[in-house]
Design a protein around this motif. Structure first.
Motif, PDB file in Angstrom:
ATOM      1  N   HIS A   1       0.776  -1.219  -0.003  1.00 41.74           N
ATOM      2  CA  HIS A   1       0.084  -0.042  -0.619  1.00 41.74           C
ATOM      3  C   HIS A   1       1.083   0.956  -0.296  1.00 41.74           C
ATOM      4  N   ASP A   2       2.219   1.629  -0.052  1.00 44.03           N
ATOM      5  CA  ASP A   2       2.394   1.789  -0.183  1.00 44.03           C
ATOM      6  C   ASP A   2       4.477   2.084  -0.514  1.00 44.03           C
ATOM      7  N   ASP A   3       4.849   3.030  -0.741  1.00 48.81           N
ATOM      8  CA  ASP A   3       6.557   2.980  -0.663  1.00 48.81           C
ATOM      9  C   ASP A   3       7.838   3.240   0.051  1.00 48.81           C
ATOM     10  N   GLN A   4       7.320   3.408   1.164  1.00 50.23           N
ATOM     11  CA  GLN A   4       7.751   3.717   2.371  1.00 50.23           C
ATOM     12  C   GLN A   4       7.304   2.808   3.664  1.00 50.23           C
ATOM     13  N   PRO A   5       7.577   2.530   4.474  1.00 43.74           N
ATOM     14  CA  PRO A   5       7.987   1.458   5.452  1.00 43.74           C
ATOM     15  C   PRO A   5       6.737   2.253   6.256  1.00 43.74           C
ATOM     16  N   THR A   6       5.533   1.453   7.150  1.00 47.09           N
ATOM     17  CA  THR A   6       4.382   2.038   7.440  1.00 47.09           C
ATOM     18  C   THR A   6       4.149   1.523   9.265  1.00 47.09           C
ATOM     19  N   MET A   7       3.862   2.300   9.932  1.00 44.09           N
ATOM     20  CA  MET A   7       3.768   1.274  11.016  1.00 44.09           C
ATOM     21  C   MET A   7       2.628   0.891  11.312  1.00 44.09           C
ATOM     22  N   MET A   8       1.859  -0.120  11.535  1.00 46.56           N
ATOM     23  CA  MET A   8       0.932  -1.194  11.879  1.00 46.56           C
ATOM     24  C   MET A   8       0.475  -1.386  12.886  1.00 46.56           C
TER      25      MET A   8
ATOM     26  N   ARG B   1      18.831  -5.021   2.194  1.00 43.42           N
ATOM     27  CA  ARG B   1      17.828  -6.261   2.915  1.00 43.42           C
ATOM     28  C   ARG B   1      16.492  -5.371   3.584  1.00 43.42           C
ATOM     29  N   PRO B   2      15.317  -6.419   3.232  1.00 45.87           N
ATOM     30  CA  PRO B   2      14.567  -5.619   4.077  1.00 45.87           C
ATOM     31  C   PRO B   2      14.157  -5.306   5.862  1.00 45.87           C
ATOM     32  N   GLY B   3      15.088  -6.533   6.241  1.00 44.00           N
ATOM     33  CA  GLY B   3      15.235  -6.098   7.749  1.00 44.00           C
ATOM     34  C   GLY B   3      16.072  -4.625   7.851  1.00 44.00           C
ATOM     35  N   ALA B   4      16.714  -4.841   6.941  1.00 48.65           N
ATOM     36  CA  ALA B   4      17.877  -2.914   7.568  1.00 48.65           C
ATOM     37  C   ALA B   4      16.418  -2.216   7.583  1.00 48.65           C
ATOM     38  N   ILE B   5      16.641  -2.751   6.642  1.00 46.53           N
ATOM     39  CA  ILE B   5      14.514  -1.519   6.106  1.00 46.53           C
ATOM     40  C   ILE B   5      13.758  -1.050   7.172  1.00 46.53           C
ATOM     41  N   ALA B   6      12.768  -2.485   7.640  1.00 44.40           N
ATOM     42  CA  ALA B   6      12.884  -1.790   9.304  1.00 44.40           C
ATOM     43  C   ALA B   6      13.510  -1.415   9.919  1.00 44.40           C
ATOM     44  N   GLU B   7      15.090  -1.733  10.221  1.00 45.74           N
ATOM     45  CA  GLU B   7      15.381  -1.168  11.665  1.00 45.74           C
ATOM     46  C   GLU B   7      15.245   0.167  11.600  1.00 45.74           C
ATOM     47  N   ALA B   8      16.417  -0.151  10.175  1.00 47.57           N
ATOM     48  CA  ALA B   8      16.359   2.053  10.277  1.00 47.57           C
ATOM     49  C   ALA B   8      15.529   3.222  10.093  1.00 47.57           C
ATOM     50  N   PHE B   9      13.676   2.486  10.016  1.00 43.70           N
ATOM     51  CA  PHE B   9      12.357   2.666   9.810  1.00 43.70           C
ATOM     52  C   PHE B   9      11.661   3.152  11.442  1.00 43.70           C
ATOM     53  N   ILE B  10      11.962   1.747  11.674  1.00 39.08           N
ATOM     54  CA  ILE B  10      12.433   1.239  13.666  1.00 39.08           C
ATOM     55  C   ILE B  10      13.116   2.926  14.545  1.00 39.08           C
ATOM     56  N   GLU B  11      14.488   3.259  14.105  1.00 33.48           N
ATOM     57  CA  GLU B  11      15.304   4.075  14.655  1.00 33.48           C
ATOM     58  C   GLU B  11      14.237   5.228  14.207  1.00 33.48           C
ATOM     59  N   ASP B  12      14.341   5.933  12.995  1.00 28.92           N
ATOM     60  CA  ASP B  12      13.404   6.696  12.506  1.00 28.92           C
ATOM     61  C   ASP B  12      12.623   7.472  13.107  1.00 28.92           C
ATOM     62  N   VAL B  13      11.363   6.250  14.001  1.00 29.06           N
ATOM     63  CA  VAL B  13      10.608   6.538  14.536  1.00 29.06           C
ATOM     64  C   VAL B  13      10.534   7.036  15.857  1.00 29.06           C
ATOM     65  N   ARG B  14      11.302   5.954  16.482  1.00 31.70           N
ATOM     66  CA  ARG B  14      11.842   6.201  17.703  1.00 31.70           C
ATOM     67  C   ARG B  14      12.872   7.541  17.736  1.00 31.70           C
ATOM     68  N   ALA B  15      13.380   7.774  16.766  1.00 36.44           N
ATOM     69  CA  ALA B  15      14.080   9.859  17.042  1.00 36.44           C
ATOM     70  C   ALA B  15      13.002  10.384  17.187  1.00 36.44           C
ATOM     71  N   ARG B  16      11.865  10.161  16.189  1.00 44.42           N
ATOM     72  CA  ARG B  16      10.673  11.838  15.676  1.00 44.42           C
ATOM     73  C   ARG B  16      10.029  11.475  17.263  1.00 44.42           C
ATOM     74  N   VAL B  17       9.267  10.563  17.742  1.00 43.92           N
ATOM     75  CA  VAL B  17       8.631  10.034  19.356  1.00 43.92           C
ATOM     76  C   VAL B  17       9.827  10.911  20.426  1.00 43.92           C
ATOM     77  N   ALA B  18      11.272  10.656  20.024  1.00 49.02           N
ATOM     78  CA  ALA B  18      12.050  10.967  21.168  1.00 49.02           C
ATOM     79  C   ALA B  18      12.299  12.132  21.302  1.00 49.02           C
TER      80      ALA B  18
END
Length: 299
Positions: free
Chosen positions: A184-191, A282-299
């Motif tokens: 549904h997107d071209d960027q990762p999404t948190m479900m 690889r997708p695992g690295a993409i997911a990790e980078a996205f999670i770190e970005d989300v954490r940084a934005r929340v912080a």
């Protein structure tokens, strides 16, 4: 006024131009990964992609043997191409592959490729099961991956993109951090998940994917390669304005065929020539980078 349509409810609407612009970990804007699906099927079932219509009242020898060729021959020819181009992979094996094709997953593990969970076999679908049975299927597959890989993979792609209403919840509860079923997107999404933790949806294309293109749309080998190149060139240009993920989904019994492999090599060579402008990952690295970005934005 409430919408007249029902909502999946796992993620809100988000317009691409309204999102923050960011870089991937290596300073680029386009992440590219290749997903190699390695699947196995039951001889006595009629499930699976088909080269030609099978007879329902007889063993489907033609189509079963055609898919078997992918694991016996095609996948090894593809590996030669990936090795020559030094391409990282996400390898998505059914757990039955460990028993049905000894040494196959191990050869890709030795390359350092990411192993992504892909259920027990592509002869079944999980989305039709009641929650306890689906949980048992996921748990059984997870235990097999843990036994062979030493841990549960970070990501999951359901056989046949099959999901029930609770699949993301069950995957997150089993320890998975991302899934690939949604396009549904071209960027990762948190479900959203019922635990409140959430699970990442990493983009997985069903356009740049050999099964729908070749078996449903009868796309030629050259046209499929042209699509990969056009998708890459357009996304690379557009990523300057909006970072993106491009995936290429492949199956050995299709793109491992020699005439298709020659065309695929051309497309992958084009992408590899731009490796300094993209994040070839690889997708695992993409997911990790996205999670770190989300954490940084929340912080």
């Amino acid at each position: 006024m409430p919408s007249a349509t029902t909502s999946y409810g796992r993620y809100p609407y988000s317009a691409l131009p309204d999102r923050p612009v960011f870089d991937w970990p290596n300073g680029t804007r386009l992440a590219v990964y290749v997903a190699l699906n390695i699947e196995t099927f039951s001889f006595d079932s009629h499930t699976g992609a088909k080269l030609a219509p099978g007879k329902q009242d007889q063993p489907d020898v033609l189509n079963h043997a055609w898919r078997e060729w992918g694991n016996r021959v095609g996948v090894w020819r593809m590996k030669d191409v990936f090795d020559a181009l030094d391409l990282p992979l996400a390898v998505l094996p059914n757990t039955a592959v460990y028993e049905d094709c000894p040494g196959l997953v191990e050869a890709f593990r030795a390359r350092g490729d990411e192993i992504v969970a892909h259920g027990r076999t592509n002869a079944e679908e999980q989305g039709v099961l009641a929650e306890p049975e689906e949980r048992a299927l996921i748990r059984q597959a997870s235990e097999a991956y843990r036994r062979h890989e030493g841990r549960v993979p970070a990501g999951w792609l359901g056989p046949w993109i099959s999901q029930s209403a609770v699949t993301p919840d069950l995957l997150e509860e089993e320890g998975y951090t991302y899934l690939l079923d949604w396009c549904h997107d071209d960027q990762p999404t948190m479900m959203r998940t019922r635990s409140g933790t959430g699970i990442v949806s990493v983009p997985y294309s069903h356009e740049i994917n050999d099964i729908p293109q070749i078996t449903a749309r009868y796309t030629s080998a050259e046209s499929f390669a042209d699509m990969i190149v056009a998708q890459f060139d357009e996304m690379l240009e557009a990523s300057a304005r909006a970072p993106a993920v491009m995936s290429i989904a492949l199956h050995p019994y299709l793109t491992g065929q020699p005439y298709r492999l020659r065309a695929l090599r051309r497309a992958l060579t084009h992408i590899a020539a731009h490796r300094n402008e993209i994040w070839l990952t690889r997708p695992g690295a993409i997911a990790e980078a996205f999670i770190e970005d989300v954490r940084a934005r929340v912080a």
